[in-house]
Each structure stands twice: as C-alpha cells, then as structure tokens.
Scaffold this active site. Structure first.
Site, mmCIF file in Angstrom:
data_model
loop_
_atom_site.group_PDB
_atom_site.id
_atom_site.type_symbol
_atom_site.label_atom_id
_atom_site.label_comp_id
_atom_site.label_asym_id
_atom_site.label_seq_id
_atom_site.Cartn_x
_atom_site.Cartn_y
_atom_site.Cartn_z
ATOM 1 C CD GLU A 73 -2.808 1.515 0.359
ATOM 2 O OE1 GLU A 73 -2.394 1.451 -0.707
ATOM 3 O OE2 GLU A 73 -3.964 1.270 0.712
ATOM 4 C CG ASP B 298 -5.538 9.042 6.310
ATOM 5 O OD1 ASP B 298 -5.351 9.576 7.325
ATOM 6 O OD2 ASP B 298 -6.270 9.899 5.831
ATOM 7 C CG PHE C 153 -3.234 15.360 0.884
ATOM 8 C CD1 PHE C 153 -4.377 14.416 1.262
ATOM 9 C CD2 PHE C 153 -2.842 15.517 -0.363
ATOM 10 C CE1 PHE C 153 -4.841 13.450 0.314
ATOM 11 C CE2 PHE C 153 -3.324 14.613 -1.251
ATOM 12 C CZ PHE C 153 -4.332 13.672 -0.943
ATOM 13 N NE ARG D 196 -2.088 8.352 -9.694
ATOM 14 C CZ ARG D 196 -2.932 8.023 -8.855
ATOM 15 N NH1 ARG D 196 -2.337 7.587 -7.530
ATOM 16 N NH2 ARG D 196 -4.186 7.986 -8.541
HETATM 17 P P1 IMP Z 1 -7.396 4.989 4.325
HETATM 18 O O1 IMP Z 1 -8.719 4.147 3.940
HETATM 19 O O2 IMP Z 1 -8.086 6.257 4.866
HETATM 20 O O3 IMP Z 1 -6.474 4.445 5.249
HETATM 21 O O4 IMP Z 1 -6.812 5.708 3.062
HETATM 22 C C1 IMP Z 1 -5.894 5.145 2.225
HETATM 23 C C2 IMP Z 1 -5.797 5.506 1.044
HETATM 24 O O5 IMP Z 1 -6.183 7.019 0.901
HETATM 25 C C3 IMP Z 1 -4.474 5.474 0.351
HETATM 26 O O6 IMP Z 1 -4.375 4.407 -0.463
HETATM 27 C C4 IMP Z 1 -4.244 6.858 -0.482
HETATM 28 O O7 IMP Z 1 -4.869 6.219 -1.839
HETATM 29 C C5 IMP Z 1 -5.507 7.644 0.121
HETATM 30 N N1 IMP Z 1 -4.806 8.603 0.740
HETATM 31 C C6 IMP Z 1 -4.862 8.762 2.361
HETATM 32 N N2 IMP Z 1 -3.898 9.642 2.795
HETATM 33 C C7 IMP Z 1 -3.353 10.298 1.542
HETATM 34 C C8 IMP Z 1 -2.466 11.328 1.381
HETATM 35 O O8 IMP Z 1 -1.778 12.063 2.270
HETATM 36 N N3 IMP Z 1 -2.135 11.712 -0.090
HETATM 37 C C9 IMP Z 1 -2.552 11.065 -1.063
HETATM 38 N N4 IMP Z 1 -3.500 9.833 -0.786
HETATM 39 C C10 IMP Z 1 -3.947 9.702 0.453
HETATM 40 MG MG MG Z 2 -4.171 3.955 -2.327
#
Ligand code: IMP
Ligand code: MG
Length: 175
Positions: free
Chosen positions: A96, A100, A149, A162
């Site tokens: 991954e 977050d 972020f 990206r």
């Molecule tokens: P979660 O489900 O909240 O843990 O989010 C995970 C996904 O959210 C990651 O695989 C990213 O695609 C996206 N994401 C979370 N934080 C960021 C960030 O700071 N920048 C870019 N994408 C993020």
């Molecule tokens: Mg992702």
C-alpha cells in the site's frame, strides 16, 4: 495556488525501501511471495520494493477506491479490480502507498483472508496514524508521517503529482 514542500527525498526513499526489501527477504527466504499492490498509489513503491528483493516475487494488483477526487475519505470502499489468480496457500504481502484511516486496508484484509493464503502481511510506504478509524496491523512501514496531505512517488491529488520523485506535502489555499 498549490504549493509543494519536499518531506521525504528520493534517496531517503530508496534507502528505506531497500531496508524493507531486506527484511522481507529474511522473513520469506524461499518464496514465491505474492505482492499485491493497491492501485494506483502503490505502483512505484511496489516496483522499487520488488526489484530490491532477492526472494522470488509474483506481482498482482487490485483496484480499490476509497477516496473521491478530493483530499478527504468518502469512507466507502469499492473493489474496482479484483485479483486474476488464487492466493490460496501462498504467502501474501499487500503493498500500500499510505495507511490513513485504515478503512481501505481493513476492508481488503478481510477480503484476502477469506481466500485462505498461507500468510498475509502488509507493507506500506507511509503510515499516517493520527486518523485511524479501523484497527489495522501493518508489518512493514517505510515512514510514519504527520497528518498532512502528501503527494508524489505514486500518490496523487485528483490524479496529479504521481510522478514526483519525492514525497511532498501539498498545500492548497483554503477557498
Ligand atoms: P484510508 O482508507 O483512509 O487508510 O486511505 C488509504 C488511501 O487513501 C491511500 O491508499 C491513498 O490512496 C489515500 N490517501 C490517504 N492519505 C493520503 C495522502 O496524504 N495523499 C494521497 N492519498 C492519500
Ligand atoms: Mg491508495
């Protein structure tokens, strides 16, 4: 205007990814290890990690969407592309870009566990633990970062950034 501030530089990323690869090599001396990358954000991390490993790896991807085009989670997880193979009886490392809230990974781990892999672990390049909503165990963490972020090295904001070589903090004006 968006601003970018480098948080983790390319050479630091390279060094740390090699350390993680060495750790995975030690944990799985035989192989093959299925590395399952989560599209799209993990594609660069997975490419570097897999090439830094000596243990034979098999590469798969799943597509998932948990975020819309913005910076906050929709809280909804959807599998947009499933595996093409069975992982039953194999060692699996889910790869991954960033964890977050943990919602995405929590969902995926349930999905993969049902498929009876021999073992199931997680490698994430970045861990942003402050907003965890779901408990997730991450076995290999590149860097713990504060609640900002970030973009670059595979991570996007609305599909941009990206291909940046560094992990950068994205600042946007509040309007
Ligand atoms: P979660 O489900 O909240 O843990 O989010 C995970 C996904 O959210 C990651 O695989 C990213 O695609 C996206 N994401 C979370 N934080 C960021 C960030 O700071 N920048 C870019 N994408 C993020
Ligand atoms: Mg992702």
């Amino acid at each position: 205007m968006p601003t970018l501030r480098a948080l983790i530089g390319a050479s630091e990323l390279d060094t740390r990814i090699r350390e993680l690869a060495a750790q995975i090599d030690r944990d799985y001396p035989e192989g093959p290890v299925y590395q399952i990358g989560i599209l799209k954000g993990a594609f660069i991390f997975l490419a570097d990690l897999a090439r830094a490993m000596n243990t034979p790896a098999r590469i798969e991807f799943v597509g998932i969407s948990s975020y819309g085009s913005g910076r906050t989670s929709s809280g909804e997880v959807r599998l947009t592309k499933d595996l093409d193979v069975s992982i039953e009886g194999y060692d699996v490392v889910v790869v991954e870009d960033i964890v977050d809230s943990g919602v995405t990974l929590h969902y995926l781990m349930q999905v993969f566990a049902q498929r009876k892999p021999k073992s199931l672990r997680v490698a994430t390049l970045l861990d942003k633990p402050e907003h965890r909503q779901r408990p997730v165990h991450v076995d290999y963490v590149g860097f713990k970062i504060p609640d900002e972020f970030v973009v670059g090295f595979g991570l996007d904001y609305a599909e941009d950034y990206r291909n940046l070589k560094d992990i950068c903090v994205l600042g946007l004006s509040p309007d």
